[in-house]
Scaffold this motif. Structure first.
Motif, PDB file in Angstrom:
ATOM      1  N   GLU A  93     -10.961  -8.507  14.136  1.00 53.49           N
ATOM      2  CA  GLU A  93      -9.791  -9.297  13.736  1.00 53.49           C
ATOM      3  C   GLU A  93      -9.151  -8.727  12.471  1.00 53.49           C
ATOM      4  O   GLU A  93      -7.912  -8.669  12.366  1.00 53.49           O
ATOM      5  CB  GLU A  93     -10.208 -10.750  13.508  1.00 53.49           C
ATOM      6  CG  GLU A  93     -10.601 -11.480  14.788  1.00 53.49           C
ATOM      7  CD  GLU A  93     -11.042 -12.906  14.520  1.00 53.49           C
ATOM      8  OE1 GLU A  93     -11.137 -13.246  13.309  1.00 53.49           O
ATOM      9  OE2 GLU A  93     -11.294 -13.649  15.489  1.00 53.49           O
ATOM     10  N   GLU A  94      -9.962  -8.289  11.517  1.00 51.41           N
ATOM     11  CA  GLU A  94      -9.401  -7.699  10.305  1.00 51.41           C
ATOM     12  C   GLU A  94      -8.670  -6.394  10.606  1.00 51.41           C
ATOM     13  O   GLU A  94      -7.597  -6.122  10.048  1.00 51.41           O
ATOM     14  CB  GLU A  94     -10.516  -7.460   9.292  1.00 51.41           C
ATOM     15  CG  GLU A  94     -11.118  -8.740   8.728  1.00 51.41           C
ATOM     16  CD  GLU A  94     -12.224  -8.451   7.735  1.00 51.41           C
ATOM     17  OE1 GLU A  94     -12.536  -7.236   7.557  1.00 51.41           O
ATOM     18  OE2 GLU A  94     -12.765  -9.412   7.147  1.00 51.41           O
ATOM     19  N   ARG A 114      -3.528  -3.513  11.227  1.00 49.66           N
ATOM     20  CA  ARG A 114      -2.570  -2.741  12.027  1.00 49.66           C
ATOM     21  C   ARG A 114      -1.234  -3.445  12.156  1.00 49.66           C
ATOM     22  O   ARG A 114      -0.177  -2.806  12.124  1.00 49.66           O
ATOM     23  CB  ARG A 114      -3.158  -2.503  13.413  1.00 49.66           C
ATOM     24  CG  ARG A 114      -4.311  -1.494  13.413  1.00 49.66           C
ATOM     25  CD  ARG A 114      -4.934  -1.374  14.780  1.00 49.66           C
ATOM     26  NE  ARG A 114      -5.987  -0.364  14.799  1.00 49.66           N
ATOM     27  CZ  ARG A 114      -6.792  -0.123  15.833  1.00 49.66           C
ATOM     28  NH1 ARG A 114      -6.638  -0.844  16.946  1.00 49.66           N
ATOM     29  NH2 ARG A 114      -7.728   0.808  15.775  1.00 49.66           N
ATOM     30  N   GLN A 115      -1.256  -4.769  12.321  1.00 48.93           N
ATOM     31  CA  GLN A 115       0.001  -5.502  12.447  1.00 48.93           C
ATOM     32  C   GLN A 115       0.794  -5.498  11.149  1.00 48.93           C
ATOM     33  O   GLN A 115       2.027  -5.532  11.172  1.00 48.93           O
ATOM     34  CB  GLN A 115      -0.291  -6.944  12.874  1.00 48.93           C
ATOM     35  CG  GLN A 115      -0.831  -7.060  14.296  1.00 48.93           C
ATOM     36  CD  GLN A 115      -1.171  -8.489  14.654  1.00 48.93           C
ATOM     37  OE1 GLN A 115      -0.966  -9.391  13.839  1.00 48.93           O
ATOM     38  NE2 GLN A 115      -1.674  -8.707  15.873  1.00 48.93           N
ATOM     39  N   ARG A 116       0.113  -5.426   9.992  1.00 50.62           N
ATOM     40  CA  ARG A 116       0.835  -5.466   8.718  1.00 50.62           C
ATOM     41  C   ARG A 116       1.239  -4.095   8.205  1.00 50.62           C
ATOM     42  O   ARG A 116       2.338  -3.918   7.688  1.00 50.62           O
ATOM     43  CB  ARG A 116      -0.030  -6.170   7.678  1.00 50.62           C
ATOM     44  CG  ARG A 116      -0.154  -7.679   7.894  1.00 50.62           C
ATOM     45  CD  ARG A 116      -0.908  -8.336   6.749  1.00 50.62           C
ATOM     46  NE  ARG A 116      -2.275  -7.831   6.698  1.00 50.62           N
ATOM     47  CZ  ARG A 116      -3.129  -8.120   5.725  1.00 50.62           C
ATOM     48  NH1 ARG A 116      -2.739  -8.875   4.708  1.00 50.62           N
ATOM     49  NH2 ARG A 116      -4.370  -7.644   5.757  1.00 50.62           N
ATOM     50  N   PHE A 117       0.344  -3.080   8.361  1.00 54.01           N
ATOM     51  CA  PHE A 117       0.570  -1.790   7.707  1.00 54.01           C
ATOM     52  C   PHE A 117       0.747  -0.621   8.684  1.00 54.01           C
ATOM     53  O   PHE A 117       1.001   0.499   8.247  1.00 54.01           O
ATOM     54  CB  PHE A 117      -0.608  -1.475   6.772  1.00 54.01           C
ATOM     55  CG  PHE A 117      -0.853  -2.525   5.740  1.00 54.01           C
ATOM     56  CD1 PHE A 117      -0.003  -2.678   4.652  1.00 54.01           C
ATOM     57  CD2 PHE A 117      -1.916  -3.399   5.854  1.00 54.01           C
ATOM     58  CE1 PHE A 117      -0.236  -3.651   3.701  1.00 54.01           C
ATOM     59  CE2 PHE A 117      -2.145  -4.383   4.908  1.00 54.01           C
ATOM     60  CZ  PHE A 117      -1.296  -4.501   3.819  1.00 54.01           C
ATOM     61  N   GLN A 118       0.569  -0.830   9.981  1.00 53.06           N
ATOM     62  CA  GLN A 118       0.700   0.255  10.965  1.00 53.06           C
ATOM     63  C   GLN A 118       1.660  -0.152  12.080  1.00 53.06           C
ATOM     64  O   GLN A 118       1.341  -0.090  13.257  1.00 53.06           O
ATOM     65  CB  GLN A 118      -0.673   0.613  11.532  1.00 53.06           C
ATOM     66  CG  GLN A 118      -1.619   1.212  10.518  1.00 53.06           C
ATOM     67  CD  GLN A 118      -2.956   1.611  11.134  1.00 53.06           C
ATOM     68  OE1 GLN A 118      -3.225   1.303  12.286  1.00 53.06           O
ATOM     69  NE2 GLN A 118      -3.773   2.314  10.354  1.00 53.06           N
ATOM     70  N   ARG A 119       2.835  -0.600  11.700  1.00 58.64           N
ATOM     71  CA  ARG A 119       3.831  -1.005  12.679  1.00 58.64           C
ATOM     72  C   ARG A 119       4.424   0.213  13.392  1.00 58.64           C
ATOM     73  O   ARG A 119       4.393   1.329  12.894  1.00 58.64           O
ATOM     74  CB  ARG A 119       4.929  -1.820  12.003  1.00 58.64           C
ATOM     75  CG  ARG A 119       4.433  -3.132  11.383  1.00 58.64           C
ATOM     76  CD  ARG A 119       5.579  -3.898  10.767  1.00 58.64           C
ATOM     77  NE  ARG A 119       6.205  -3.097   9.685  1.00 58.64           N
ATOM     78  CZ  ARG A 119       7.272  -3.478   9.004  1.00 58.64           C
ATOM     79  NH1 ARG A 119       7.852  -4.648   9.301  1.00 58.64           N
ATOM     80  NH2 ARG A 119       7.760  -2.716   8.054  1.00 58.64           N
ATOM     81  N   PHE A 120       4.978  -0.037  14.548  1.00 56.61           N
ATOM     82  CA  PHE A 120       5.514   1.052  15.376  1.00 56.61           C
ATOM     83  C   PHE A 120       6.693   1.727  14.687  1.00 56.61           C
ATOM     84  O   PHE A 120       6.846   2.965  14.730  1.00 56.61           O
ATOM     85  CB  PHE A 120       5.925   0.479  16.740  1.00 56.61           C
ATOM     86  CG  PHE A 120       6.504   1.527  17.677  1.00 56.61           C
ATOM     87  CD1 PHE A 120       5.679   2.445  18.288  1.00 56.61           C
ATOM     88  CD2 PHE A 120       7.858   1.578  17.923  1.00 56.61           C
ATOM     89  CE1 PHE A 120       6.196   3.407  19.136  1.00 56.61           C
ATOM     90  CE2 PHE A 120       8.386   2.536  18.757  1.00 56.61           C
ATOM     91  CZ  PHE A 120       7.559   3.452  19.375  1.00 56.61           C
ATOM     92  N   GLU A 121       7.550   0.956  14.008  1.00 62.07           N
ATOM     93  CA  GLU A 121       8.745   1.558  13.393  1.00 62.07           C
ATOM     94  C   GLU A 121       8.422   2.293  12.104  1.00 62.07           C
ATOM     95  O   GLU A 121       9.285   2.985  11.561  1.00 62.07           O
ATOM     96  CB  GLU A 121       9.784   0.467  13.109  1.00 62.07           C
ATOM     97  CG  GLU A 121       9.270  -0.675  12.252  1.00 62.07           C
ATOM     98  CD  GLU A 121       8.674  -1.766  13.110  1.00 62.07           C
ATOM     99  OE1 GLU A 121       8.490  -2.882  12.583  1.00 62.07           O
ATOM    100  OE2 GLU A 121       8.397  -1.514  14.302  1.00 62.07           O
TER     101      GLU A 121
END
Length: 380
Positions: A95-96, A101-108
């Motif tokens: 979960e961490e 990834r959702q906060r610091f490794q976004r697709f854009e």
């Protein structure tokens, strides 16, 4: 310099034991292979001793099997607890990672986002816009030279490619270091939790033992105090009864003598224990004293009832705790029974495979005379 091996007491005992076993074997061989003795009968004491040894060996093996089974059950329960903790820890780490990834490794935010941008055509510049020469409305684009900055752009692209490769190498090294640190921290956390669980288990067992010892000592003290108090009351009652019987037998009251009630202090005075009649004032005092005694007896009875209620409440709480512990034990026994059933199913499958192997491979071999010649050569 030559070193000589000197035999010690242990070596001599071992040699004596070997010689004793060899003599026993020779005597047994003479006794068993002698046709005359074999026809007459068998060595019953020796057979009984063998039976006793086999029975003792079987009992010892049964005890070892039970101890091993108990230890295996305890290890299985501990393994289940540790496995659940490990699964919970892995789930939390996953979960961490997803949150990171959702906060610091976004697709854009990726470096190659310009290659996968769905709006890349909207962001592109017109053809030949950066070549330096204007393009007319009816021009078929500019054909002379075609990309005059090719060499410079090639050098810039090579430098950019090298910088990207270097950045990827550094990022990979950093990721590997972070992963190693995370794994080390995870293992340290697991070890700390296991040590804490063992310590808590030990403390719980010690507290239970001390509580049981304290309850035992308290109950023993209460029983001893009650026994002593009953003995004292019984002795006091017996002494009072004896004194009362003696006083009644030796007193003048039974003689029906009215003069014995007169007191030497005056004619209106009377001796209480010899007086046979009371006036109203004396009756009132007597009834008041009787009421006081009844109140004292009632208070004593209420105190005893209160103590009995407290004992009943304590017994009910102990019964509830015992019932809860029994329910927990039943759950553990059901879990152990389920594990044993699964193990038995696995053993049954292995037994079938082994029987199939013996039937198809081992039992197909035909024994020869050489196989039978190896039997009946020793007494064992």
């Amino acid at each position: 310099m030559m070193k000589l091996q000197i035999s010690n007491e242990r070596d001599r005992k071992e040699a004596q034991n070997r010689e004793r076993r060899r003599q026993c074997e020779l005597e047994r061989r003479n006794r068993i292979f002698n046709a005359r003795n074999r026809k007459i009968g068998v060595d019953v004491p020796f057979l009984e001793r063998q039976v006793a040894e086999k029975r003792a060996e079987r009992d010892e093996q049964t005890r070892k099997d039970l101890a091993f089974a108990a230890q295996m059950i305890k290890d299985s329960n501990l393994a289940v607890v540790l496995e659940a903790r490990e699964k919970e820890e892995r789930r939390r780490i996953g979960e961490e990672i997803d949150s990171f990834r959702q906060r610091f490794q976004r697709f854009e935010d990726r470096r190659e986002y310009d290659l996968n941008d769905p709006e890349v055509l909207k962001k592109q510049l017109p053809p030949r816009a950066g070549d330096g020469a204007p393009v007319g409305m009816s021009s078929a684009q500019k054909f002379e030279g075609e990309d005059l900055d090719y060499e410079e752009r090639k050098k810039i692209m090579a430098a950019q490619k090298n910088s990207w490769l270097e950045q990827q190498v550094q990022e990979r090294k950093a990721a590997q270091e972070e992963r190693k640190k995370a794994e080390a921290a995870y293992m340290m956390a697991i070890k700390a939790r296991d040590a804490r669980a063992s310590e808590l288990d030990k403390m719980e067992r010690e507290c239970r033992y001390r509580l049981g010892q304290a309850n035992l000592r308290y109950n023993e003290a209460l029983a001893a105090e009650k026994t002593q108090l009953d003995q004292i009351m019984k002795e006091q009652e017996e002494a009072d009864n004896t004194a009362e019987m003696y006083n009644n037998l030796t007193s003048d009251m039974l003689t029906e003598n009215p003069d014995v009630a007169k007191s030497s202090l005056g004619k209106n005075r009377a001796i209480g224990f010899m007086y046979k009649g009371m006036n109203q004032e004396e009756q009132k005092k007597f009834y008041a004293a009787q009421k006081d005694q009844m109140a004292a007896a009632k208070a004593k009875r209420e105190a005893e009832e209160k103590m009995e209620a407290e004992w009943q409440a304590l017994a009910k709480s102990i019964q509830r705790e015992v019932a809860r512990q029994d329910i927990a034990d039943q759950r553990k026994r059901r879990e152990i029974a389920r594990q044993l059933m699964e193990e038995n199913q696995l053993l049954a499958l292995q037994q079938k495979e082994r029987e199939k192997y013996f039937k198809e491979v081992v039992y197909n071999n035909t024994p020869t005379d050489l196989y039978y010649s190896q039997f009946n050569t020793t007494t064992r």
